[in-house]
Motif scaffolding. Structure first.
Motif, PDB file in Angstrom:
ATOM      1  N   ARG A 167      73.763 -29.113  40.747  1.00  0.00           N
ATOM      2  CA  ARG A 167      74.424 -30.410  40.936  1.00  0.00           C
ATOM      3  C   ARG A 167      75.913 -30.288  40.602  1.00  0.00           C
ATOM      4  O   ARG A 167      76.767 -30.895  41.273  1.00  0.00           O
ATOM      5  CB  ARG A 167      73.757 -31.471  40.052  1.00  0.00           C
ATOM      6  CG  ARG A 167      72.358 -31.854  40.530  1.00  0.00           C
ATOM      7  CD  ARG A 167      71.927 -33.189  39.935  1.00  0.00           C
ATOM      8  NE  ARG A 167      70.602 -33.555  40.432  1.00  0.00           N
ATOM      9  CZ  ARG A 167      69.481 -33.490  39.720  1.00  0.00           C
ATOM     10  NH1 ARG A 167      69.528 -33.061  38.469  1.00  0.00           N
ATOM     11  NH2 ARG A 167      68.325 -33.836  40.241  1.00  0.00           N
ATOM     12  N   GLN A 168      76.230 -29.506  39.583  1.00  0.00           N
ATOM     13  CA  GLN A 168      77.636 -29.277  39.243  1.00  0.00           C
ATOM     14  C   GLN A 168      78.351 -28.579  40.385  1.00  0.00           C
ATOM     15  O   GLN A 168      79.505 -28.899  40.709  1.00  0.00           O
ATOM     16  CB  GLN A 168      77.742 -28.437  37.966  1.00  0.00           C
ATOM     17  CG  GLN A 168      79.176 -28.167  37.524  1.00  0.00           C
ATOM     18  CD  GLN A 168      79.258 -27.270  36.297  1.00  0.00           C
ATOM     19  OE1 GLN A 168      78.231 -26.878  35.726  1.00  0.00           O
ATOM     20  NE2 GLN A 168      80.470 -26.937  35.886  1.00  0.00           N
ATOM     21  N   MET A 169      77.668 -27.630  41.034  1.00  0.00           N
ATOM     22  CA  MET A 169      78.274 -26.939  42.168  1.00  0.00           C
ATOM     23  C   MET A 169      78.506 -27.890  43.342  1.00  0.00           C
ATOM     24  O   MET A 169      79.553 -27.846  44.000  1.00  0.00           O
ATOM     25  CB  MET A 169      77.380 -25.776  42.619  1.00  0.00           C
ATOM     26  CG  MET A 169      77.198 -24.665  41.592  1.00  0.00           C
ATOM     27  SD  MET A 169      78.745 -23.854  41.106  1.00  0.00           S
ATOM     28  CE  MET A 169      78.986 -24.575  39.459  1.00  0.00           C
ATOM     29  N   VAL A 170      77.528 -28.770  43.594  1.00  0.00           N
ATOM     30  CA  VAL A 170      77.670 -29.741  44.685  1.00  0.00           C
ATOM     31  C   VAL A 170      78.866 -30.649  44.422  1.00  0.00           C
ATOM     32  O   VAL A 170      79.674 -30.929  45.318  1.00  0.00           O
ATOM     33  CB  VAL A 170      76.378 -30.566  44.847  1.00  0.00           C
ATOM     34  CG1 VAL A 170      76.597 -31.725  45.831  1.00  0.00           C
ATOM     35  CG2 VAL A 170      75.238 -29.685  45.336  1.00  0.00           C
ATOM     36  N   GLU A 171      79.006 -31.104  43.179  1.00  0.00           N
ATOM     37  CA  GLU A 171      80.132 -31.968  42.829  1.00  0.00           C
ATOM     38  C   GLU A 171      81.464 -31.255  42.998  1.00  0.00           C
ATOM     39  O   GLU A 171      82.475 -31.875  43.352  1.00  0.00           O
ATOM     40  CB  GLU A 171      79.974 -32.453  41.386  1.00  0.00           C
ATOM     41  CG  GLU A 171      78.826 -33.437  41.195  1.00  0.00           C
ATOM     42  CD  GLU A 171      78.569 -33.753  39.741  1.00  0.00           C
ATOM     43  OE1 GLU A 171      79.295 -33.207  38.874  1.00  0.00           O
ATOM     44  OE2 GLU A 171      77.637 -34.533  39.463  1.00  0.00           O
ATOM     45  N   ALA A 172      81.468 -29.929  42.790  1.00  0.00           N
ATOM     46  CA  ALA A 172      82.700 -29.154  42.942  1.00  0.00           C
ATOM     47  C   ALA A 172      83.061 -28.928  44.403  1.00  0.00           C
ATOM     48  O   ALA A 172      84.226 -28.642  44.720  1.00  0.00           O
ATOM     49  CB  ALA A 172      82.573 -27.812  42.227  1.00  0.00           C
TER      50      ALA A 172
END
Length: 375
Positions: A167-172
């Motif tokens: 999810r952190q990667m998607v937000e980035a």
């Protein structure tokens, strides 16, 4: 139900024996089926299917044209670190190998990305070794944010994460994940991974599902051709792709065909895959997965890539380098493996056009995601 629950229902030896026992009648029945069942998948992967390759290739070609047209999406890998804590016997990045180690700074990542951008690429795959303490989620997110203005799609092939990490990667700004199980044979998996977090078979097997739960738009699967016996490996790969397609229907599933290449450590394939078997594998998976992207990398020779183009391929890399910093400074001392097709992106595009296909540099834009959130 997870894919771990599904694969645990099968005995690998019985699967191999079942595939070997298929007959020409089984193959013909599979070719007549509108939708393949697991038994049909085994038939098309069997030795009995060897005499049907031309028919399989023709069907794979027609199916691909119906679903994708004559479009080949171009992408390139961007290696940002070769630090690794795993002992994978087949990999040049293995912690057991005494090779130069390098992790790019954010400025160096930008420099590499700009080289690829200037070559025309708008889809890239960020690749690292697996050293999540030295190369962590925050570093990866920072790399993505730094280069996001250059690219319409950024995928990652890094260490497996928990769902929150994805999810952190998607937000980035990441929209795709590539993760290879390497081998679906649990015993062989343990043998090939003597130490490191990657030794955890179950955790790696469920990685694509964590990525799907996090909302990643693309998920790529594959096994390393040359480790296990390809027929049974392909059977489990097919089941894996079907499972993801059914449970994460908003995510596009793709399949890659990475074949073992020369690398530091000198590992030799345990079960070499011939070009003819490569064709059988590719055509079978296209017939099983009509809507999946099929990805062909520069691990394969120029001649083979030319010939495989009409058989179901939808994505190709070009001008690839597997060393961190290798695009800008041409230092290959830290490469993961040696590529085979060393043609430039321009040369590959000329071949694609000469074959009657169109090289596509961009088929997606992250703004689509932002718009969907606003609706």
């Amino acid at each position: 139900m997870t894919f771990l629950d599904i694969i645990n229902q099968y005995d690998p030896q019985q699967v191999r024996e079942s595939i070997e026992a298929k007959t020409s009648s089984d193959v013909e029945r599979a070719l007549a089926a509108e939708r393949l069942r697991p038994d049909d998948l085994q038939a098309l992967l069997s030795p009995a299917a060897a005499g049907y390759l031309e028919e399989m290739a023709a069907r794979a070609n027609r199916l691909t044209l119906q679903r994708f047209g004559k479009n080949i999406l171009m992408y390139a890998p961007l290696y940002i670190s070769n630090l690794c804590t795993n002992g994978c016997r087949y990999c040049g990045f293995s912690a057991s190998n005494q090779v130069p180690r390098r992790t790019l700074s954010l400025d160096e990542v930008w420099t590499e990305a700009k080289v690829l951008y200037d070559l025309g690429f708008r889809h890239i795959l960020l690749v690292t070794g697996e050293s999540p303490k030295a190369v962590d989620n925050d570093y990866l997110a920072a790399c993505v944010r730094r280069i996001q203005p250059l690219f319409s799609s950024i995928s990652i092939e890094v260490y497996p994460m928990e769902t929150e990490g994805y999810r952190q990667m998607v937000e980035a700004g990441v929209d795709g994940l590539t993760v290879y199980q390497e081998t679906y044979d649990r015993a062989l998996y343990q043998e090939m991974h003597p130490f490191g977090k990657k030794r955890d078979y179950d955790f790696r097997l469920l990685t694509p599902e964590r990525g799907g739960a996090a909302g990643l738009r693309r998920i790529g699967l594959g096994f390393l051709l040359g480790l296990g016996e390809f027929r049974s490996e392909a059977f489990f790969l097919g089941l894996h792709a079907l499972h993801l397609s059914r449970h994460y229907w908003r995510t596009q599933v793709s399949v890659s065909f990475p074949r073992i290449r020369p690398a530091d450590g000198g590992f030799q394939p345990l079960h070499p895959v011939s070009d003819r078997h490569f064709v059988q594998l590719l055509c079978t998976l296209r017939l099983l997965l009509p809507d999946a992207g099929l990805v062909l990398s520069t691990r394969e020779s120029a001649a083979l890539r030319n010939n495989l183009l009409p058989l179901g391929i939808t994505q190709m890399s070009a001008g690839s380098c597997t060393a961190p910093g290798g695009y800008a400074d041409k230092d290959l001392s830290t490469q993961q493996f040696a590529i085979d097709d060393d043609r430039s992106p321009e040369e590959v595009c000329r071949l694609i056009r000469a074959s009657g296909y169109e090289a596509v540099w961009k088929d997606w834009d992250g703004a689509f995601l932002d718009h969907s959130k606003a609706v």
